[in-house]
Design an enzyme around this catalytic site. Structure first.
Site, PDB file in Angstrom:
ATOM      1  N   GLU A   6     -17.438  42.045   8.561  1.00  0.00           N
ATOM      2  CA  GLU A   6     -17.225  40.613   8.338  1.00  0.00           C
ATOM      3  C   GLU A   6     -18.413  39.892   8.956  1.00  0.00           C
ATOM      4  O   GLU A   6     -18.496  39.749  10.172  1.00  0.00           O
ATOM      5  CB  GLU A   6     -15.908  40.155   8.980  1.00  0.00           C
ATOM      6  N   CYS A  18     -18.049  31.282  10.452  1.00  0.00           N
ATOM      7  CA  CYS A  18     -18.811  31.864   9.345  1.00  0.00           C
ATOM      8  C   CYS A  18     -18.378  31.294   8.009  1.00  0.00           C
ATOM      9  O   CYS A  18     -19.183  31.173   7.093  1.00  0.00           O
ATOM     10  CB  CYS A  18     -18.693  33.385   9.346  1.00  0.00           C
TER      11      CYS A  18
END
Length: 475
Positions: free
Chosen positions: A249, A283
């Site tokens: 991720e 993010c």
């Protein structure tokens, strides 16, 4: 809600040695060193690997019901300690008190989700077959896993990795970000207090070199990384050499596309909120506002106003919207990206400077006129900085959105829902949101494509990564 970093939160050069690694609490609001913890010795790393392996041999044989009970107790303890745990990460990485509590509430929800739904998600899956007999897929654990976690959501990121994998029956070795040692220890204690066997979840303050050694060790059966693309690439290279599965991720530069709207101010407010979550250090935060020319001027004005209204300062002050960046180095890196854009002709509509006070504070910043030769065009901006682009059509919006090397998430706004859905379908992302800012929940899979990583976390897909999907057939 999620992550990235301006400085590595995970090893980006895994062959580097121990001397550079320090597990410290350096309060980014003051710059003061508050605590320091020793890194593990090589002998301790060896012992951790032995413990995780032996712990797996027993934990894998526990029942789904017993595992679910442990996860329920973990969730309860998080709720009971929410203020104490929140204060820790405010000191460690600068999150406001309100956002720290919000992160912990989400964390509680993740453990509850997998406790409630894990047994059903792991049930045998019948396979229709023309071969005589019966066939099904059985999901079983694979072994000890190494988790390499970031600083920007210290509890949430660990929960989305640990909760499903403990439910499966895997054991966890957790290497947290060097600036989050106190939250790392607090989580390990929660698992102990909830009745999880000591060897099923082990925190370790490892060096980059030791991380590489653990990945190579045959007792480690998989690696999950949340961090930068640079870190993910380095870890994946070591893991692939040793045939270990990875879930990555990584970064994001998510588009927030506005094709048309009958509420410019409302959409601009939503865009600002989406950009400023966690002080912009997420993010999957909206980072690139891609706006059709018909509403561009009005949107830019309202968005700039909303960003300029964001108040920074002491993260424990309830009147503050966002705190400092996670570290002085993170602030310096972000300002270098901003100054690069300005020096090459970008327009600053608000902000663009450091805040004149001690700590890693940066003004909320809006840029336009960003071009491909600028770092701000191609790199992730991890902090309170947004870029606004003008486009003339939905096709141009899609082309610009997909020009990024990242592909985490994105949002599309239009009064024409079918048009918005069409654009969302054409985005090269792992998550698309229509007429709403990006969100999330324990039941909704999280992950991206391209340089944003591989694999999924959360929801039913999150429990399906580190499992042995064994075919069983009987006549």
């Amino acid at each position: 809600m999620h992550i990235r970093e301006s400085i590595p939160v995970t090893p980006d050069r895994l062959t580097e040695g121990k001397a550079e690694m320090k597990y410290q609490v350096v309060n980014p609001a003051t710059g003061e060193l508050e605590a320091e913890y020793p890194v593990a010795t090589d002998a301790e790393i060896t012992h951790v690997l032995e413990r995780a392996h032996e712990g797996y041999r027993s934990w894998r044989n526990s029942s789904w019901e017993d595992r679910a009970q442990v996860l329920h107790r973990v969730a309860t303890i998080y709720e009971e300690r929410i203020n104490e745990l929140g204060a820790i990460i405010t000191r460690e990485m600068g999150k406001t008190t309100a956002e720290a509590v919000g992160e912990l509430e989400f964390t509680v929800g993740i453990f509850q989700y997998y406790a409630d739904n894990g047994p059903d998600l792991l049930k045998d899956e019948p396979i229709p077959s023309n071969t005589p007999g019966k066939a099904w897929v059985r999901r079983s654990p694979v072994g000890p896993l190494l988790g390499i976690m970031p600083w920007n959501y210290p509890y949430y990121q660990v929960a989305r990795f640990a909760a499903p994998n403990l439910m499966i029956g895997n054991t966890i070795i957790l290497k947290h970000a060097p600036q989050c040692p106190e939250s790392a220890l607090a989580m390990e204690q929660i698992f102990r207090d909830a009745g999880l066997p000591d060897d099923a979840y082990i925190n370790v303050f490892a060096t980059n070199e030791q991380v590489a050694e653990m990945i190579a060790d045959p007792r480690v059966c998989g690696v999950s990384v949340t961090g930068s693309e640079r870190a993910g690439s380095a870890v994946a290279a070591v893991a692939s050499k040793h045939l270990k599965k990875v879930v990555l991720e990584l970064g994001g530069s998510d588009p927030f596309i506005v094709l048309d709207t009958d509420d410019v101010a409302g959409v601009a407010q939503a865009a600002a909120a989406a950009r400023m979550e966690n002080g912009g250090q997420a993010c999957n935060a909206a980072k690139r506002m891609i706006v059709a020319d018909g509403v561009y001027d009005d949107f830019l004005g309202e968005f700039t106003k909303a960003m300029a209204a964001q108040v920074t300062g002491d993260p424990t002050n309830p009147d503050v919207n966002y705190g400092p960046l996670s570290s002085e180095q993170a602030a310096q890196n972000l300002m270098e990206q901003v100054q690069d854009a300005i020096s090459k002709g970008a327009t600053v509509h608000t902000g663009g400077k450091r805040v004149d006070r001690p700590g890693a504070f940066i003004e909320p910043t809006v840029l336009s006129g960003v071009t491909p030769d600028m770092r701000a065009f191609r790199e992730e901006l991890f902090g309170p900085v947004a870029v606004v682009y003008k486009v003339s059509s939905a096709d141009e919006a899609v082309e610009l959105a997909n020009s990024s090397a990242y592909g985490l998430g994105g949002a599309v706004f239009s009064t024409d829902t079918e048009l918005a859905l069409s654009v969302a379908d054409r985005l090269d992302v792992g998550m698309a949101w229509v007429n709403q800012a990006e969100g999330g929940g324990p039941e909704l899979p999280f992950g991206g494509t391209k340089r944003s990583g591989v694999g999924r976390e959360l929801g039913p897909l999150g429990i399906d990564e580190f499992v042995n999907k064994k075919l069983i057939h009987t006549t």
